[in-house]
Write a protein that holds these residues in place. Structure first.
Motif, PDB file in Angstrom:
ATOM      1  N   CYS A  96      36.772 -23.168  56.240  1.00  0.00           N
ATOM      2  CA  CYS A  96      37.701 -22.470  55.826  1.00  0.00           C
ATOM      3  C   CYS A  96      37.204 -21.206  55.265  1.00  0.00           C
ATOM      4  CB  CYS A  96      38.535 -23.204  55.055  1.00  0.00           C
ATOM      5  SG  CYS A  96      40.002 -22.518  54.221  1.00  0.00           S
ATOM      6  N   GLU A  97      37.900 -20.073  55.086  1.00  0.00           N
ATOM      7  CA  GLU A  97      37.603 -19.224  54.066  1.00  0.00           C
ATOM      8  C   GLU A  97      38.981 -18.769  53.537  1.00  0.00           C
ATOM      9  OE1 GLU A  97      38.686 -15.403  54.339  1.00  0.00           O
ATOM     10  OE2 GLU A  97      37.346 -14.849  55.949  1.00  0.00           O
TER      11      GLU A  97
ATOM     12  N   GLN B 265      40.493 -16.282  52.172  1.00  0.00           N
ATOM     13  CA  GLN B 265      41.290 -15.117  52.460  1.00  0.00           C
ATOM     14  C   GLN B 265      41.860 -14.934  54.007  1.00  0.00           C
ATOM     15  OE1 GLN B 265      38.904 -11.306  51.245  1.00  0.00           O
ATOM     16  NE2 GLN B 265      40.667 -10.080  52.197  1.00  0.00           N
ATOM     17  N   CYS B 266      41.995 -16.084  54.629  1.00  0.00           N
ATOM     18  CA  CYS B 266      42.431 -16.255  56.042  1.00  0.00           C
ATOM     19  C   CYS B 266      43.887 -16.799  55.919  1.00  0.00           C
ATOM     20  CB  CYS B 266      41.418 -17.146  56.652  1.00  0.00           C
ATOM     21  SG  CYS B 266      41.923 -17.697  58.042  1.00  0.00           S
TER      22      CYS B 266
ATOM     23  N   ASP C 284      45.390 -17.831  58.550  1.00  0.00           N
ATOM     24  CA  ASP C 284      45.450 -18.792  59.452  1.00  0.00           C
ATOM     25  C   ASP C 284      44.956 -20.186  58.565  1.00  0.00           C
ATOM     26  OD1 ASP C 284      46.255 -17.579  61.519  1.00  0.00           O
ATOM     27  OD2 ASP C 284      44.133 -17.208  62.218  1.00  0.00           O
ATOM     28  N   CYS C 285      44.110 -20.231  57.696  1.00  0.00           N
ATOM     29  CA  CYS C 285      43.874 -21.115  56.773  1.00  0.00           C
ATOM     30  C   CYS C 285      44.865 -21.564  56.002  1.00  0.00           C
ATOM     31  CB  CYS C 285      42.532 -20.933  55.944  1.00  0.00           C
ATOM     32  SG  CYS C 285      40.881 -20.947  57.097  1.00  0.00           S
TER      33      CYS C 285
ATOM     34  N   LEU D 298      34.151 -14.626  56.533  1.00  0.00           N
ATOM     35  CA  LEU D 298      33.820 -13.774  57.268  1.00  0.00           C
ATOM     36  C   LEU D 298      33.836 -12.468  57.009  1.00  0.00           C
ATOM     37  CD1 LEU D 298      37.263 -15.309  59.452  1.00  0.00           C
ATOM     38  CD2 LEU D 298      34.970 -15.851  60.016  1.00  0.00           C
TER      39      LEU D 298
ATOM     40  N   HIS E  43      36.662  -9.963  55.781  1.00  0.00           N
ATOM     41  CA  HIS E  43      37.365 -10.149  54.799  1.00  0.00           C
ATOM     42  C   HIS E  43      36.302  -9.942  53.499  1.00  0.00           C
ATOM     43  CE1 HIS E  43      40.208 -12.828  57.106  1.00  0.00           C
ATOM     44  NE2 HIS E  43      41.017 -11.788  56.904  1.00  0.00           N
TER      45      HIS E  43
ATOM     46  N   SER F  76      35.982 -12.682  50.755  1.00  0.00           N
ATOM     47  CA  SER F  76      35.995 -14.037  51.015  1.00  0.00           C
ATOM     48  C   SER F  76      34.549 -15.020  50.569  1.00  0.00           C
ATOM     49  CB  SER F  76      35.872 -14.485  52.825  1.00  0.00           C
ATOM     50  OG  SER F  76      34.779 -13.635  53.017  1.00  0.00           O
TER      51      SER F  76
ATOM     52  N   GLY G 204      35.155 -18.840  63.793  1.00  0.00           N
ATOM     53  CA  GLY G 204      36.390 -18.472  63.156  1.00  0.00           C
ATOM     54  C   GLY G 204      37.017 -19.668  62.335  1.00  0.00           C
ATOM     55  N   THR G 205      37.749 -18.957  61.531  1.00  0.00           N
ATOM     56  CA  THR G 205      38.410 -20.133  60.801  1.00  0.00           C
ATOM     57  C   THR G 205      39.972 -20.185  60.942  1.00  0.00           C
ATOM     58  OG1 THR G 205      38.897 -18.584  59.122  1.00  0.00           O
ATOM     59  CG2 THR G 205      36.975 -19.792  58.934  1.00  0.00           C
TER      60      THR G 205
ATOM     61  N   GLY H  22      40.971 -21.356  64.933  1.00  0.00           N
ATOM     62  CA  GLY H  22      40.966 -19.763  64.854  1.00  0.00           C
ATOM     63  C   GLY H  22      42.040 -19.168  65.691  1.00  0.00           C
TER      64      GLY H  22
END
Length: 171
Positions: A18-19, A21-22, A24-25, A52, A55, A58, A137-138, A151
């Motif tokens: 995970c990150e 600032q995502c 999708d997370c 990533l 971001h 992140s 991706g995350t 992702g």
């Protein structure tokens, strides 16, 4: 080990790459909450860092999450930062300190950790391991040796994770 000895199985481990600032997370948290509710102690959900490049904040967020883990509030901190992913993009590290303050954590330690880089090796190691696993991706999940990429789409991933948890905890 002889066949007559009982095997004591621990919880199934779900690594969540995970990150913080995502978006999708952040969306994946719904599935993670449902998985925790269904499986309880049979499932150990571990936060793994995969910042990533797109971001800007992140990497700092991953280091701050490690400080939160050290202070006993890893997942609550990660979830609170994910809830403010857009704000993190706009305001940067100030958001990381605000979240620490709101959770009653030692903000001075967060600030110092972000300056002295005490958690960089953990974040770097996670990112290197993620790259070795061909994560691009995350969120991406790794469970029972299987990589599930969320992702592009998270559709069906919770059901697949539940199948794997059931299979591994029954075995």
């Amino acid at each position: 080990m002889s066949e007559s000895q009982p095997v004591t199985a621990g919880p199934v481990v779900l690594d969540v790459w995970c990150e913080l600032q995502c978006p999708d997370c952040r969306s994946a948290l719904v599935d993670l909450h449902a998985l925790r509710a269904r499986h309880g102690d049979r499932l150990d959900i571990r936060l793994r860092h995969f910042p990533l490049e797109k971001h800007k904040h992140s990497f700092a967020a991953a280091q701050a999450a490690e400080e939160a883990i050290e202070q006993g509030q890893g997942w609550p901190y990660a979830e609170a930062v994910l809830a403010r992913a857009e704000e993190l993009g706009e305001r940067g590290e100030a958001v990381l300190l605000d979240v620490a303050r709101e959770l009653g954590l030692d903000v001075e330690e967060f600030d110092t950790a972000l300056i002295d880089g005490r958690h960089i090796l953990i974040v770097d190691a996670d990112q290197a391991e993620g790259k070795a696993l061909k994560i691009t991706g995350t969120p991406t999940y790794v469970i029972g040796g299987e990589r599930l990429d969320g992702g592009k789409s998270q559709e069906g991933l919770r059901a697949r994770i539940e199948e794997i948890v059931d299979r591994l905890s029954a075995g």
